[in-house]
Design a protein around this motif. Structure first.
Motif, PDB file in Angstrom:
ATOM      1  N   GLY A 289      29.536  35.854  13.087  1.00 49.63           N
ATOM      2  CA  GLY A 289      31.149  35.764  12.325  1.00 49.63           C
ATOM      3  C   GLY A 289      31.798  35.693  11.455  1.00 49.63           C
ATOM      4  N   GLY A 290      32.742  36.898  10.891  1.00 51.34           N
ATOM      5  CA  GLY A 290      33.511  37.188  10.910  1.00 51.34           C
ATOM      6  C   GLY A 290      35.273  36.664   9.954  1.00 51.34           C
ATOM      7  N   GLY A 291      35.181  35.333   9.793  1.00 52.75           N
ATOM      8  CA  GLY A 291      37.280  35.159   9.693  1.00 52.75           C
ATOM      9  C   GLY A 291      36.892  33.813   8.533  1.00 52.75           C
ATOM     10  N   ASP A 292      37.363  32.996   8.634  1.00 53.89           N
ATOM     11  CA  ASP A 292      37.400  32.560   6.582  1.00 53.89           C
ATOM     12  C   ASP A 292      36.067  31.392   6.893  1.00 53.89           C
ATOM     13  N   THR A 293      35.928  31.209   7.480  1.00 53.16           N
ATOM     14  CA  THR A 293      34.925  30.053   7.624  1.00 53.16           C
ATOM     15  C   THR A 293      33.598  31.116   6.751  1.00 53.16           C
ATOM     16  N   GLY A 294      33.558  32.864   7.325  1.00 55.74           N
ATOM     17  CA  GLY A 294      32.102  33.174   7.609  1.00 55.74           C
ATOM     18  C   GLY A 294      32.702  34.135   6.158  1.00 55.74           C
ATOM     19  N   SER A 295      33.763  33.671   5.619  1.00 51.99           N
ATOM     20  CA  SER A 295      33.596  34.544   4.860  1.00 51.99           C
ATOM     21  C   SER A 295      33.361  33.601   3.276  1.00 51.99           C
ATOM     22  N   ASP A 296      33.909  32.223   3.398  1.00 48.36           N
ATOM     23  CA  ASP A 296      33.515  31.724   2.510  1.00 48.36           C
ATOM     24  C   ASP A 296      31.782  31.443   2.625  1.00 48.36           C
ATOM     25  N   CYS A 297      31.460  31.740   3.426  1.00 50.44           N
ATOM     26  CA  CYS A 297      30.120  31.630   3.283  1.00 50.44           C
ATOM     27  C   CYS A 297      29.003  32.369   2.900  1.00 50.44           C
ATOM     28  N   VAL A 298      29.892  33.734   3.103  1.00 50.86           N
ATOM     29  CA  VAL A 298      28.948  35.045   2.009  1.00 50.86           C
ATOM     30  C   VAL A 298      29.523  34.319   0.923  1.00 50.86           C
ATOM     31  N   GLY A 299      30.943  33.974   0.136  1.00 54.47           N
ATOM     32  CA  GLY A 299      31.159  34.077  -1.007  1.00 54.47           C
ATOM     33  C   GLY A 299      29.899  32.589  -1.333  1.00 54.47           C
ATOM     34  N   THR A 300      29.768  31.670  -1.188  1.00 54.73           N
ATOM     35  CA  THR A 300      28.810  30.766  -1.384  1.00 54.73           C
ATOM     36  C   THR A 300      27.586  31.455  -1.194  1.00 54.73           C
ATOM     37  N   SER A 301      26.690  32.406  -0.460  1.00 54.84           N
ATOM     38  CA  SER A 301      25.482  32.158  -0.903  1.00 54.84           C
ATOM     39  C   SER A 301      25.195  33.166  -1.498  1.00 54.84           C
ATOM     40  N   LEU A 302      26.158  33.972  -1.934  1.00 55.81           N
ATOM     41  CA  LEU A 302      25.682  34.604  -3.056  1.00 55.81           C
ATOM     42  C   LEU A 302      26.420  33.433  -4.014  1.00 55.81           C
ATOM     43  N   ARG A 303      26.971  33.198  -4.566  1.00 61.15           N
ATOM     44  CA  ARG A 303      27.023  32.859  -6.163  1.00 61.15           C
ATOM     45  C   ARG A 303      25.261  31.366  -5.899  1.00 61.15           C
ATOM     46  N   GLN A 304      24.517  31.461  -4.737  1.00 62.94           N
ATOM     47  CA  GLN A 304      23.818  30.635  -4.626  1.00 62.94           C
ATOM     48  C   GLN A 304      22.162  31.733  -4.440  1.00 62.94           C
ATOM     49  N   GLY A 305      22.158  33.160  -4.815  1.00 66.41           N
ATOM     50  CA  GLY A 305      21.357  33.414  -5.021  1.00 66.41           C
ATOM     51  C   GLY A 305      21.177  34.096  -4.214  1.00 66.41           C
ATOM     52  N   ALA A 306      21.653  34.477  -2.981  1.00 59.50           N
ATOM     53  CA  ALA A 306      20.740  35.842  -1.531  1.00 59.50           C
ATOM     54  C   ALA A 306      20.428  36.724  -2.302  1.00 59.50           C
ATOM     55  N   SER A 307      18.942  37.161  -1.644  1.00 62.66           N
ATOM     56  CA  SER A 307      18.548  38.021  -2.065  1.00 62.66           C
ATOM     57  C   SER A 307      19.266  39.274  -1.337  1.00 62.66           C
ATOM     58  N   SER A 308      19.576  38.517   0.444  1.00 62.95           N
ATOM     59  CA  SER A 308      20.259  39.963   0.448  1.00 62.95           C
ATOM     60  C   SER A 308      22.056  39.217   1.545  1.00 62.95           C
ATOM     61  N   LEU A 309      22.352  39.442   2.085  1.00 67.66           N
ATOM     62  CA  LEU A 309      22.723  38.811   2.886  1.00 67.66           C
ATOM     63  C   LEU A 309      24.310  40.551   4.180  1.00 67.66           C
ATOM     64  N   VAL A 310      24.026  39.511   5.340  1.00 63.24           N
ATOM     65  CA  VAL A 310      24.434  41.069   6.245  1.00 63.24           C
ATOM     66  C   VAL A 310      25.867  39.557   6.796  1.00 63.24           C
ATOM     67  N   SER A 311      27.349  40.067   7.485  1.00 61.63           N
ATOM     68  CA  SER A 311      27.778  39.242   8.049  1.00 61.63           C
ATOM     69  C   SER A 311      28.079  40.205   9.142  1.00 61.63           C
ATOM     70  N   LEU A 312      27.807  39.564  10.272  1.00 59.41           N
ATOM     71  CA  LEU A 312      28.100  40.577  12.008  1.00 59.41           C
ATOM     72  C   LEU A 312      28.517  39.696  12.449  1.00 59.41           C
ATOM     73  N   GLU A 313      30.265  40.255  13.342  1.00 62.50           N
ATOM     74  CA  GLU A 313      30.901  40.146  13.752  1.00 62.50           C
ATOM     75  C   GLU A 313      30.771  40.862  15.671  1.00 62.50           C
TER      76      GLU A 313
END
Length: 472
Positions: A289-313
């Protein structure tokens, strides 16, 4: 307006932000305020349009040229009055609204709209910092009782307007704290919760009563609400998330976005989380999901220290420029990069999930295929798989941020017997449902939408309730 050639002589200036390397280490807001002199310059850019399209672009009808001119002239008290005339919570919209007003600004024809959102936020932040946010209790009480079910932006706006109209308002919230998605959905790095708490204190001082931990439909039934209150406002939101119907959905490590975001907001607040921890720390994360909620998941995951991250739309990548069928002043359907996407991770478009692969009951990979839009002229196009485009993405955590399909029907809505529209939302006419004395606003009646629409509908339904009570 104050400076007749301001839009020619002064360039648009967007707010600066804390460096990415710094802000991803904490949960504080990252936008930095503009100095007063620069804010006044930005207010001077408002060009006194013959037809201010920003009024139409803003669902609240904010008095944008007025408060811009007040800021330019240094009349901060007048700016605050103009802002509050149409918007109960500018401290919220000034932070998380996507600013359709700026998209419809005449200067956006040249892609340099007035920085309306930042001016709005600066007006209210200045007022809050100076202690100018004062309660406005009614002079006379009506003696009528109104229940507002749900404490998101629609419910809070309705509650405040009804309390100021003299009614006794009780807000019923299922969670342990007031705010709905403002409290447990939007991450703190976009909206620190002390901002919300200051507004809630104003509402308490105006006579609004908050009751938390009340699951209406379970703890309090619909018939009890109708018996105990003269009117009821349903503002519970569109809380039923869109699920992923593919093999492997049941694997551990696959979660709805709101469960993930709620947990982190509770951690930041020093509160215990419900159930097992959902954390991105050290994990390979995929956000669907590439909307606002997906974006919030990205920012949260990065702050938690994800080793890698991919957003799919699922849908194709939007164009960089407006298409001919998407003219100004419509909302521009163009490619955008959110602040969270700027912070890291990869993005991919036109990708469909076929299945989730697991080992020992946990997700380890996502099997995907590329798709394209195809259809005959005059017909609605559909997504078609591209042969031979299959690929796998290794992952340990999959977050489903694919939107919401409507309000939860089971429980309260069934008990009240309110009619639903074709999309499964509560059907309303000027805020009134099919049941006498029952009203609905926000995402519960509109479907998933913007915070600014929720506030606008909360204000609108409050007027409908006030008119209803005046005839009883």
């Amino acid at each position: 307006m104050g400076k007749l050639r301001g839009f020619i002589e002064i360039s648009r200036l967007s707010p600066s932000a804390r460096p990415i390397a710094e802000r991803v280490r904490d949960w504080r807001e990252f936008e930095l305020p503009l100095p007063e002199g620069k804010l006044r310059d930005q207010g001077a850019r408002c060009m006194d349009c013959g037809i201010p399209f920003c009024h139409d672009g803003c669902p609240l009808g904010n008095l944008i040229p007025d408060f811009n001119d007040h800021v330019y002239g240094g009349r901060w008290d007048a700016a605050l009055r103009a802002l509050h005339a149409t918007n109960n919570f500018p401290e919220i919209t000034g932070r998380v609204c996507p600013a359709p007003c700026e998209a419809s600004c005449v200067l956006n024809l040249e892609k340099v709209p007035v920085t309306i959102k930042n001016i709005e936020r600066s007006i209210i932040d200045r007022a809050m910092g100076a202690g100018a946010l004062r309660a406005l209790p009614p002079a006379v009480r009506s003696g009528r009782r109104v229940a507002v079910v749900g404490s998101g932006p629609a419910g809070l706006a309705a509650a405040q307007e009804l309390a100021r109209a003299g009614h006794d308002v009780v807000v019923l919230e299922k969670a342990d704290r007031i705010g709905g998605l403002l409290r447990y959905g939007i991450p703190d790095f976009k909206l620190e919760k002390d901002v919300l708490d200051r507004r809630l204190q104003q509402m308490l001082d105006e006579g609004v009563l908050f009751r938390t931990g009340v699951d209406v439909g379970v703890d309090v039934r619909g018939d009890e609400l109708r018996k105990d209150f003269d009117a009821v406002v349903l503002a519970g939101g569109a809380m039923k998330p869109r699920d992923l119907g593919v093999p492997g959905r049941e694997l551990a490590g696959v979660h709805f976005a709101m469960d993930f975001l709620t947990q982190q907001n509770r951690r930041v607040a020093g509160l215990p989380v419900d159930g097992d921890d959902i954390l991105a720390t050290g994990k390979r994360v995929v956000v669907l999901g590439g909307g606002d909620t997906g974006s919030d998941c990205v920012g949260t995951s990065l702050r938690q220290g994800a080793s890698s991250l991919v957003s799919l739309e699922l849908m194709p990548r939007p164009p960089d420029e407006r298409a001919e069928r998407n003219p100004w002043p419509q909302w521009p359907l163009v490619y955008r990069t959110s602040s969270s996407h700027q912070e890291g991770g990869e993005r991919d478009f036109a990708v469909m999930t076929r299945r989730l692969v697991g080992e020992n009951g946990r997700v380890v990979a996502l099997e995907a295929v590329r798709v394209e839009l195809k259809g005959k002229p005059g017909e609605r196009p559909s997504l078609v798989e591209i042969a031979g485009s299959e690929f796998d993405i290794p992952c340990d955590l999959v977050l489903l941020a694919m939107g919401f399909v409507g309000p939860v029907k089971e429980g309260l809505l069934e008990q009240l017997g309110v009619a639903l529209d074709a999309r499964g939302n509560v059907a309303t006419t000027e805020g009134r449902t099919s049941v006498d004395g029952i009203f609905a606003a926000g995402d519960m009646s509109r479907g998933q939408s913007l915070v600014v629409w929720a506030i606008a509908e909360g204000r609108k339904v409050a007027r409908a309730v006030d008119e209803y009570l005046a005839t009883r």
